[in-house]
Design an enzyme around this catalytic site. Structure first.
Site, PDB file in Angstrom:
ATOM      1  N   GLN A  95       0.855  -1.198   0.000  1.00  0.00           N
ATOM      2  CA  GLN A  95       0.000   0.000   0.000  1.00  0.00           C
ATOM      3  C   GLN A  95       0.887   1.243   0.000  1.00  0.00           C
ATOM      4  OE1 GLN A  95      -3.491  -0.473   2.940  1.00  0.00           O
ATOM      5  NE2 GLN A  95      -1.917  -1.866   3.692  1.00  0.00           N
ATOM      6  N   ASN A  96       2.174   1.044   0.183  1.00  0.00           N
ATOM      7  CA  ASN A  96       3.100   2.167   0.283  1.00  0.00           C
ATOM      8  C   ASN A  96       3.413   2.718  -1.114  1.00  0.00           C
ATOM      9  OD1 ASN A  96       3.120   1.513   2.963  1.00  0.00           O
ATOM     10  ND2 ASN A  96       5.073   0.417   2.887  1.00  0.00           N
ATOM     11  N   HIS A 121      -1.537   1.255  -4.376  1.00  0.00           N
ATOM     12  CA  HIS A 121      -1.923   2.665  -4.200  1.00  0.00           C
ATOM     13  C   HIS A 121      -1.031   3.592  -5.005  1.00  0.00           C
ATOM     14  CE1 HIS A 121      -4.047   1.709  -0.145  1.00  0.00           C
ATOM     15  NE2 HIS A 121      -4.754   1.340  -1.197  1.00  0.00           N
ATOM     16  N   CYS A 166      -2.574  16.218 -20.354  1.00  0.00           N
ATOM     17  CA  CYS A 166      -2.277  15.342 -21.508  1.00  0.00           C
ATOM     18  C   CYS A 166      -1.946  13.922 -21.080  1.00  0.00           C
ATOM     19  CB  CYS A 166      -1.101  15.939 -22.289  1.00  0.00           C
ATOM     20  SG  CYS A 166       0.443  15.937 -21.363  1.00  0.00           S
TER      21      CYS A 166
HETATM   22  C1  BV8 Z   1     -11.910   3.305  -3.116  1.00  0.00           C
HETATM   23  C2  BV8 Z   1      -1.964   6.920  -1.324  1.00  0.00           C
HETATM   24  C3  BV8 Z   1     -13.881   3.429  -4.403  1.00  0.00           C
HETATM   25  C4  BV8 Z   1      -2.053   8.394  -1.261  1.00  0.00           C
HETATM   26  C5  BV8 Z   1      -3.673   6.011   0.156  1.00  0.00           C
HETATM   27  C6  BV8 Z   1     -15.853   3.781   5.156  1.00  0.00           C
HETATM   28  C7  BV8 Z   1     -15.614   2.463   5.485  1.00  0.00           C
HETATM   29  C8  BV8 Z   1     -14.773   1.652   4.701  1.00  0.00           C
HETATM   30  C9  BV8 Z   1     -14.150   2.180   3.552  1.00  0.00           C
HETATM   31  C10 BV8 Z   1     -14.390   3.496   3.239  1.00  0.00           C
HETATM   32  C11 BV8 Z   1     -15.217   4.290   4.020  1.00  0.00           C
HETATM   33  N1  BV8 Z   1     -15.233   5.528   3.479  1.00  0.00           N
HETATM   34  C12 BV8 Z   1     -14.455   5.522   2.377  1.00  0.00           C
HETATM   35  C13 BV8 Z   1     -13.948   4.292   2.208  1.00  0.00           C
HETATM   36  C14 BV8 Z   1     -13.051   3.841   1.135  1.00  0.00           C
HETATM   37  C15 BV8 Z   1     -11.633   4.316   1.409  1.00  0.00           C
HETATM   38  C16 BV8 Z   1     -11.166   3.838   2.765  1.00  0.00           C
HETATM   39  O1  BV8 Z   1     -10.854   2.674   2.938  1.00  0.00           O
HETATM   40  N2  BV8 Z   1     -11.111   4.782   3.733  1.00  0.00           N
HETATM   41  C17 BV8 Z   1     -10.650   4.439   5.067  1.00  0.00           C
HETATM   42  C18 BV8 Z   1      -9.845   5.611   5.644  1.00  0.00           C
HETATM   43  C19 BV8 Z   1     -11.864   4.100   5.929  1.00  0.00           C
HETATM   44  N3  BV8 Z   1     -10.817   3.697   0.386  1.00  0.00           N
HETATM   45  C20 BV8 Z   1     -10.649   4.369  -0.764  1.00  0.00           C
HETATM   46  O2  BV8 Z   1     -11.061   5.482  -0.985  1.00  0.00           O
HETATM   47  C21 BV8 Z   1      -9.901   3.579  -1.844  1.00  0.00           C
HETATM   48  N4  BV8 Z   1     -10.652   3.691  -3.050  1.00  0.00           N
HETATM   49  O3  BV8 Z   1     -12.486   2.716  -2.237  1.00  0.00           O
HETATM   50  O4  BV8 Z   1     -12.486   3.665  -4.285  1.00  0.00           O
HETATM   51  C22 BV8 Z   1     -14.111   3.207  -5.834  1.00  0.00           C
HETATM   52  C23 BV8 Z   1     -14.360   1.914  -6.274  1.00  0.00           C
HETATM   53  C24 BV8 Z   1     -14.596   1.721  -7.612  1.00  0.00           C
HETATM   54  C25 BV8 Z   1     -14.559   2.797  -8.499  1.00  0.00           C
HETATM   55  C26 BV8 Z   1     -14.278   4.089  -8.031  1.00  0.00           C
HETATM   56  C27 BV8 Z   1     -14.041   4.305  -6.684  1.00  0.00           C
HETATM   57  C28 BV8 Z   1      -8.533   4.206  -2.079  1.00  0.00           C
HETATM   58  C29 BV8 Z   1      -7.683   4.047  -0.853  1.00  0.00           C
HETATM   59  C30 BV8 Z   1      -6.258   4.493  -1.180  1.00  0.00           C
HETATM   60  C31 BV8 Z   1      -6.009   5.838  -0.574  1.00  0.00           C
HETATM   61  N5  BV8 Z   1      -4.574   6.182  -0.752  1.00  0.00           N
HETATM   62  N6  BV8 Z   1      -2.398   6.359  -0.051  1.00  0.00           N
HETATM   63  C32 BV8 Z   1      -0.925   8.975  -0.439  1.00  0.00           C
HETATM   64  O5  BV8 Z   1      -0.087   8.223   0.091  1.00  0.00           O
HETATM   65  O6  BV8 Z   1      -0.904  10.196  -0.340  1.00  0.00           O
HETATM   66  S1  BV8 Z   1      -4.095   5.257   1.615  1.00  0.00           S
HETATM   67  C33 BV8 Z   1      -2.914   5.436   2.823  1.00  0.00           C
HETATM   68  O7  BV8 Z   1      -3.397   4.789   3.993  1.00  0.00           O
HETATM   69  C34 BV8 Z   1      -1.635   4.698   2.522  1.00  0.00           C
HETATM   70  O8  BV8 Z   1      -1.390   4.450   1.181  1.00  0.00           O
HETATM   71  C35 BV8 Z   1      -1.794   3.393   3.211  1.00  0.00           C
HETATM   72  O9  BV8 Z   1      -1.871   2.432   2.261  1.00  0.00           O
HETATM   73  C36 BV8 Z   1      -3.147   3.451   3.778  1.00  0.00           C
HETATM   74  C37 BV8 Z   1      -3.299   2.577   4.996  1.00  0.00           C
HETATM   75  O10 BV8 Z   1      -2.388   2.981   5.929  1.00  0.00           O
HETATM   76  P1  BV8 Z   1      -1.307   1.891   6.456  1.00  0.00           P
HETATM   77  O11 BV8 Z   1      -0.376   1.584   5.351  1.00  0.00           O
HETATM   78  O12 BV8 Z   1      -1.992   0.739   7.098  1.00  0.00           O
HETATM   79  O13 BV8 Z   1      -0.568   2.772   7.490  1.00  0.00           O
HETATM   80  P2  BV8 Z   1      -1.124   3.243   8.904  1.00  0.00           P
HETATM   81  O14 BV8 Z   1      -0.364   4.462   9.292  1.00  0.00           O
HETATM   82  O15 BV8 Z   1      -2.614   3.271   8.876  1.00  0.00           O
HETATM   83  O16 BV8 Z   1      -0.719   2.045   9.861  1.00  0.00           O
HETATM   84  C38 BV8 Z   1       0.654   1.796  10.101  1.00  0.00           C
HETATM   85  C39 BV8 Z   1       0.710   0.475  10.817  1.00  0.00           C
HETATM   86  O17 BV8 Z   1       2.071   0.130  10.984  1.00  0.00           O
HETATM   87  C40 BV8 Z   1       0.096   0.538  12.202  1.00  0.00           C
HETATM   88  O18 BV8 Z   1      -0.712  -0.616  12.407  1.00  0.00           O
HETATM   89  C41 BV8 Z   1       1.314   0.510  13.143  1.00  0.00           C
HETATM   90  O19 BV8 Z   1       1.035  -0.201  14.338  1.00  0.00           O
HETATM   91  C42 BV8 Z   1       2.301  -0.265  12.315  1.00  0.00           C
HETATM   92  N7  BV8 Z   1       3.715   0.025  12.590  1.00  0.00           N
HETATM   93  C43 BV8 Z   1       4.260   1.175  13.069  1.00  0.00           C
HETATM   94  N8  BV8 Z   1       5.608   1.020  13.171  1.00  0.00           N
HETATM   95  C44 BV8 Z   1       5.904  -0.239  12.732  1.00  0.00           C
HETATM   96  C45 BV8 Z   1       4.702  -0.871  12.371  1.00  0.00           C
HETATM   97  N9  BV8 Z   1       4.656  -2.126  11.896  1.00  0.00           N
HETATM   98  C46 BV8 Z   1       5.829  -2.794  11.799  1.00  0.00           C
HETATM   99  N10 BV8 Z   1       7.018  -2.251  12.126  1.00  0.00           N
HETATM  100  C47 BV8 Z   1       7.089  -0.985  12.598  1.00  0.00           C
HETATM  101  N11 BV8 Z   1       8.295  -0.461  12.937  1.00  0.00           N
HETATM  102 ZN    ZN Z   2       0.517  17.790 -20.093  1.00  0.00          ZN
END
Ligand code: BV8
Ligand code: ZN
Length: 229
Positions: free
Chosen positions: A93-94, A111, A122
């Protein structure tokens, strides 16, 4: 627990990996929802959306230019390197490109990639890290955006289809560093019906209950213990 997880990884034919921001935390990349989860006083959910870009393109472009500058200074950590040695496909997802720099292959960026600049006029794509999104497109003068998937945008079709295929076919799914709250990526672990699921995360997540083994700890410390050599 670690011995059992290592044994599963060693003996499985088909292993797949799913990672989130947590695997890049030890490289210095702030996570989305962790304590450092504020990106320069902005919440990703507020700026990583088409609406934010439509409302204030320059703010979103500056925010991504700032993140692109940060990411170019990070290095893959021992967690990324252990996964590269494991040699399994990585579904991430990164958007930071660290898995590729560590040598993992294939890497499925469900993502997108912050290293990609796309022209909204374009469609021209550019991977030059020096390109500034705030500058107009060299080809048509249009507005540039990052090649990432924003909230509300659908995931790249072929990449997503391949991620689903790999998850459904694998015997062991290693889930590292994701809070498992963003969909549809979080659904991949449930799609891996026949797989033993190993989670690596310092905290409990909505996935922990379904995982066969949930290892509490940092990716950079645990993954090298899971992957021999
Ligand atoms: C879509 C790119 C529809 C951009 C990102 C309500 C309920 C359910 C779903 C939804 C809802 N409302 C809206 C939605 C859908 C929405 C969604 O899921 N929202 C969430 C917030 C509820 N999803 C979307 O919009 C997706 N698209 O659904 O489209 C559609 C379908 C068909 C046709 C048209 C449309 C798109 C989602 C992608 C968004 N883009 N990133 C950018 O980076 O700027 S998401 C962003 O958060 C990141 O990419 C990442 O992938 C994502 C999740 O975060 P994590 O990677 O899990 O990171 P996080 O910080 O949350 O957690 C870190 C974890 O690591 C923690 O658990 C921590 O404990 C742990 N950790 C910390 N340190 C360590 C560690 N682990 C190991 N070692 C360590 N040292
Ligand atoms: Zn252009």
């Amino acid at each position: 627990m670690i011995a059992k997880a290592r044994e599963w990884l060693q003996s499985a034919e088909r292993v797949a990996v799913l990672t989130g921001a947590g695997i890049s935390a030890e490289s210095g990349v702030p996570t989305f929802r962790g304590p450092g989860g504020l990106w320069r006083n902005h919440r990703p959910e507020d700026l990583a959306t088409p609406e934010a870009f439509a409302r204030d393109p320059r703010l979103v472009q500056e925010w991504y230019d700032w993140r692109r500058g940060l990411v170019s200074r990070y290095e893959p950590n021992s967690g990324h390197q252990a996964l590269a040695r494991l040699g399994a496909p990585v579904i991430t997802q990164n958007v930071d490109g660290l898995h590729q720099r560590a040598g993992s292959e294939p890497v499925l960026e469900v993502h997108g990639s912050i290293g990609l600049a796309v022209c909204t006029g374009c469609g021209r794509e550019d991977r030059d890290p020096r390109t500034l999104l705030v500058e107009p497109c060299a080809g048509c003068g249009g507005k540039l955006r990052p090649g990432v998937v924003w909230f509300g945008e659908s995931l790249p079709e072929e990449v997503w289809a391949e991620a689903v295929r790999i998850s459904a076919a694998c015997e062991v799914l290693l889930v590292v560093g994701t809070s498992a709250v963003v969909y549809p990526a979080a659904s991949l672990a449930r799609l891996a019906r026949r797989a033993k699921v190993i989670e690596v995360n310092p905290e409990e997540t909505p996935l922990s209950g379904a995982a066969h083994v949930s290892l509490r700890g940092k990716a950079g410390e645990i993954l090298p213990q899971l992957v021999e050599g």
